[in-house]
Design an enzyme around this catalytic site. Sequence first.
Site, PDB file in Angstrom:
ATOM      1  N   HIS A  43      50.177  38.573  40.790  1.00  0.00           N
ATOM      2  CA  HIS A  43      50.385  39.750  39.954  1.00  0.00           C
ATOM      3  C   HIS A  43      49.867  41.022  40.407  1.00  0.00           C
ATOM      4  O   HIS A  43      48.658  41.555  40.020  1.00  0.00           O
ATOM      5  CB  HIS A  43      49.900  39.296  38.196  1.00  0.00           C
ATOM      6  CG  HIS A  43      50.674  40.426  37.383  1.00  0.00           C
ATOM      7  ND1 HIS A  43      50.825  39.552  36.064  1.00  0.00           N
ATOM      8  CD2 HIS A  43      50.833  41.357  37.333  1.00  0.00           C
ATOM      9  CE1 HIS A  43      51.288  40.622  35.500  1.00  0.00           C
ATOM     10  NE2 HIS A  43      51.295  41.885  36.204  1.00  0.00           N
TER      11      HIS A  43
ATOM     12  N   HIS B 110      51.166  45.239  41.522  1.00  0.00           N
ATOM     13  CA  HIS B 110      51.921  46.204  41.294  1.00  0.00           C
ATOM     14  C   HIS B 110      51.676  46.961  42.552  1.00  0.00           C
ATOM     15  O   HIS B 110      50.604  47.849  42.462  1.00  0.00           O
ATOM     16  CB  HIS B 110      51.606  46.972  40.088  1.00  0.00           C
ATOM     17  CG  HIS B 110      52.022  46.238  38.909  1.00  0.00           C
ATOM     18  ND1 HIS B 110      53.393  45.930  38.346  1.00  0.00           N
ATOM     19  CD2 HIS B 110      51.191  45.520  37.849  1.00  0.00           C
ATOM     20  CE1 HIS B 110      53.198  45.211  37.254  1.00  0.00           C
ATOM     21  NE2 HIS B 110      52.029  45.053  36.997  1.00  0.00           N
ATOM     22  N   LEU B 111      52.736  47.051  43.317  1.00  0.00           N
ATOM     23  CA  LEU B 111      52.401  47.759  44.578  1.00  0.00           C
ATOM     24  C   LEU B 111      53.246  49.019  44.629  1.00  0.00           C
ATOM     25  O   LEU B 111      52.804  49.792  45.257  1.00  0.00           O
ATOM     26  CB  LEU B 111      53.081  46.949  45.892  1.00  0.00           C
ATOM     27  CG  LEU B 111      52.263  45.557  46.343  1.00  0.00           C
ATOM     28  CD1 LEU B 111      52.807  44.857  47.324  1.00  0.00           C
ATOM     29  CD2 LEU B 111      50.823  46.218  46.669  1.00  0.00           C
ATOM     30  N   ARG B 112      53.960  49.208  43.566  1.00  0.00           N
ATOM     31  CA  ARG B 112      54.610  50.716  43.201  1.00  0.00           C
ATOM     32  C   ARG B 112      55.548  51.096  44.294  1.00  0.00           C
ATOM     33  O   ARG B 112      56.042  52.229  44.012  1.00  0.00           O
ATOM     34  CB  ARG B 112      53.344  51.703  43.071  1.00  0.00           C
ATOM     35  CG  ARG B 112      52.500  51.198  42.075  1.00  0.00           C
ATOM     36  CD  ARG B 112      52.967  51.463  40.435  1.00  0.00           C
ATOM     37  NE  ARG B 112      52.151  51.285  39.711  1.00  0.00           N
ATOM     38  CZ  ARG B 112      51.971  50.582  38.580  1.00  0.00           C
ATOM     39  NH1 ARG B 112      53.083  49.737  38.371  1.00  0.00           N
ATOM     40  NH2 ARG B 112      51.065  50.490  37.625  1.00  0.00           N
TER      41      ARG B 112
ATOM     42  N   ASP C 137      57.959  41.992  34.080  1.00  0.00           N
ATOM     43  CA  ASP C 137      56.456  42.477  33.532  1.00  0.00           C
ATOM     44  C   ASP C 137      56.313  43.773  33.326  1.00  0.00           C
ATOM     45  O   ASP C 137      56.960  44.894  34.028  1.00  0.00           O
ATOM     46  CB  ASP C 137      55.366  41.944  34.723  1.00  0.00           C
ATOM     47  CG  ASP C 137      54.013  42.387  34.375  1.00  0.00           C
ATOM     48  OD1 ASP C 137      53.675  42.018  33.197  1.00  0.00           O
ATOM     49  OD2 ASP C 137      53.372  43.389  35.081  1.00  0.00           O
TER      50      ASP C 137
ATOM     51  N   HIS D 270      55.654  38.380  30.321  1.00  0.00           N
ATOM     52  CA  HIS D 270      54.933  39.445  29.687  1.00  0.00           C
ATOM     53  C   HIS D 270      54.670  39.191  28.196  1.00  0.00           C
ATOM     54  O   HIS D 270      55.929  39.920  27.891  1.00  0.00           O
ATOM     55  CB  HIS D 270      55.025  40.721  30.147  1.00  0.00           C
ATOM     56  CG  HIS D 270      54.301  41.660  29.545  1.00  0.00           C
ATOM     57  ND1 HIS D 270      53.695  42.763  30.151  1.00  0.00           N
ATOM     58  CD2 HIS D 270      54.384  42.321  28.431  1.00  0.00           C
ATOM     59  CE1 HIS D 270      52.984  43.687  29.507  1.00  0.00           C
ATOM     60  NE2 HIS D 270      53.189  43.480  28.094  1.00  0.00           N
TER      61      HIS D 270
ATOM     62  N   HIS E  97      48.834  37.406  32.372  1.00  0.00           N
ATOM     63  CA  HIS E  97      47.506  38.071  31.758  1.00  0.00           C
ATOM     64  C   HIS E  97      47.407  37.570  30.129  1.00  0.00           C
ATOM     65  O   HIS E  97      47.381  38.146  29.414  1.00  0.00           O
ATOM     66  CB  HIS E  97      47.799  39.446  31.761  1.00  0.00           C
ATOM     67  CG  HIS E  97      48.918  40.146  31.615  1.00  0.00           C
ATOM     68  ND1 HIS E  97      49.778  39.854  30.494  1.00  0.00           N
ATOM     69  CD2 HIS E  97      49.738  41.101  32.229  1.00  0.00           C
ATOM     70  CE1 HIS E  97      51.010  40.505  30.607  1.00  0.00           C
ATOM     71  NE2 HIS E  97      51.105  41.439  31.643  1.00  0.00           N
TER      72      HIS E  97
ATOM     73  N   ASP F 206      46.821  41.643  38.026  1.00  0.00           N
ATOM     74  CA  ASP F 206      47.581  42.811  37.531  1.00  0.00           C
ATOM     75  C   ASP F 206      47.148  44.040  37.923  1.00  0.00           C
ATOM     76  O   ASP F 206      46.940  45.042  37.261  1.00  0.00           O
ATOM     77  CB  ASP F 206      47.513  42.575  35.948  1.00  0.00           C
ATOM     78  CG  ASP F 206      48.584  43.460  35.328  1.00  0.00           C
ATOM     79  OD1 ASP F 206      49.348  43.750  35.886  1.00  0.00           O
ATOM     80  OD2 ASP F 206      48.333  43.709  34.018  1.00  0.00           O
TER      81      ASP F 206
ATOM     82  N   HIS G 204      47.539  53.786  39.106  1.00  0.00           N
ATOM     83  CA  HIS G 204      48.376  54.944  38.704  1.00  0.00           C
ATOM     84  C   HIS G 204      47.900  56.014  38.856  1.00  0.00           C
ATOM     85  O   HIS G 204      46.468  56.527  39.103  1.00  0.00           O
ATOM     86  CB  HIS G 204      47.808  54.699  36.941  1.00  0.00           C
ATOM     87  CG  HIS G 204      48.869  53.958  36.162  1.00  0.00           C
ATOM     88  ND1 HIS G 204      50.285  53.763  36.110  1.00  0.00           N
ATOM     89  CD2 HIS G 204      48.467  52.789  35.539  1.00  0.00           C
ATOM     90  CE1 HIS G 204      50.672  52.780  35.419  1.00  0.00           C
ATOM     91  NE2 HIS G 204      49.602  51.998  34.996  1.00  0.00           N
TER      92      HIS G 204
HETATM   93  O1  DOR Z   1      48.590  47.258  32.110  1.00  0.00           O
HETATM   94  C1  DOR Z   1      49.764  47.159  32.363  1.00  0.00           C
HETATM   95  N1  DOR Z   1      49.957  47.630  33.461  1.00  0.00           N
HETATM   96  N2  DOR Z   1      50.332  45.994  32.023  1.00  0.00           N
HETATM   97  C2  DOR Z   1      51.463  45.638  32.618  1.00  0.00           C
HETATM   98  O2  DOR Z   1      52.173  44.781  32.174  1.00  0.00           O
HETATM   99  C3  DOR Z   1      52.303  46.495  33.491  1.00  0.00           C
HETATM  100  C4  DOR Z   1      51.296  47.427  34.564  1.00  0.00           C
HETATM  101  C5  DOR Z   1      51.965  48.356  35.093  1.00  0.00           C
HETATM  102  O3  DOR Z   1      52.996  48.172  35.675  1.00  0.00           O
HETATM  103  O4  DOR Z   1      51.289  49.537  35.071  1.00  0.00           O
END
Ligand code: DOR
Length: 427
Positions: free
Chosen positions: A54, A56-58, A147, A174, A228, A301, A305
């Site tokens: 899990h 997130h590579l954005r 997700d 999710h 999660h 996860d 950001h």
């Molecule tokens: O906190 C989270 N951020 N939960 C998620 O399910 C998505 C993730 C995100 O993509 O930032």
Amino acid sequence: MAATVLRGVRSADGTVGDLAFDKGRLIDPADAGRGARRIDAAGLMVLPGLVDLHTHLREPGREDAETVRTGTLAAARGGYTACFAMPNTDPVADTAEAVRRLAALGRRDGAAEVIPVGAITYGLAGRETTDFQRLHEAAGVTVFSDDGRCVRDAAVMRAAFQAVRRFGGVLAQHSQDDDLAGPRACCGSPARAERLGLPEWPAVAESAIVARDVQLAQDSGGALHVCHVSTAESVEILRWAKARGLPVTAEATPHHLLLGAAAVETLDTVYKVNPPLRDDEDAEALRAGLADGAIDAVATDHAPHAPADKALPFPEARPGMIGLEQSLAAVMETMILTGRLSWPALVQRMSAAPARIGGAADRQGRRLAVGEPAAFVLIDPTRRTLVNREDSLSKSRNNPYHGLDLPDPVVLTCWRGQLTYDGLAAA
Ligand code: DOR
């Protein structure tokens, strides 16, 4: 390139010996040859490369927060050799073209294997299911997830289970009932929500969906993976499902294992995450579930950001925290150093099980034996550090472990016979 030998290294089961690799494979140390690079690994331990179900590579879309390159460098720094990349990118990974592009990006830039996760519904909109079979054929996608959002419609979820079942796919849900946890829901502790005046994200908003999806998995024979898990009630439902032999697996995050809702009292948005940090009873249930197998895997996860997305009042800030680099540390702190998990069991939860759940067990999460891929992490289980968010290889700085005294185990990571993180060279 010559072979490399780690001398006097301890494996998870406690045996001490040499580990050698050459051209991407583990070899018999006796065959390493005289020109081999030899690393004194006495007192160190070697584990199979960690596998994150899990991440997130954005990329594409939010390269200001993370890229395949920076995200996988952070992964390698954390001991990971594979990341399952979540599809909530821009555009969403909901077509054969998108997952193919991501897989190619992974091959080009990845410091770890990048395995695309496909969306369950187009645009993560929860209505029309994607062409699972095509995504599977295009890039070997076996895990599907919306997700960030929950697939709310049970009939859509049921149809998706029936479709992925045909080729052994799995739906990673999710679990968040949007009627119970509204768009501003952000506090996972009822008493604190009241005291702080924050909208509550009730535990039942998660467990009600987990229960529903367990029933749908039972009905369809399709595989469910619960993302999660954060509540004690969800763990109970998982235990129930496992006792019946249902095709259900689950993950817990390092932050839900280590951190609790008390951190939210600072109103620092680095602690805003979805699902939220919860009360100590819930964290304790997760640790018990991870120990007894109700929870199969640890998954980060990792959710980078940009600062502007976090510089907002708590209910409005984006949810998510980074986690690849401190994941092993958090699991060591909560599970190994407390005697709740053995090293072989940790290898199961962080490497073998996630590889198996994600359909990558042919090349990841494997035993460290001659002939197997050279995918491993060398650790010093005694080393600790004060975590500093500025030390991260991630592009983002939303690190909830900043300022904590935690294990700092990773010495080097090897994937495909290359050192993807080399803490010896960096030292
Ligand atoms: O906190 C989270 N951020 N939960 C998620 O399910 C998505 C993730 C995100 O993509 O930032």
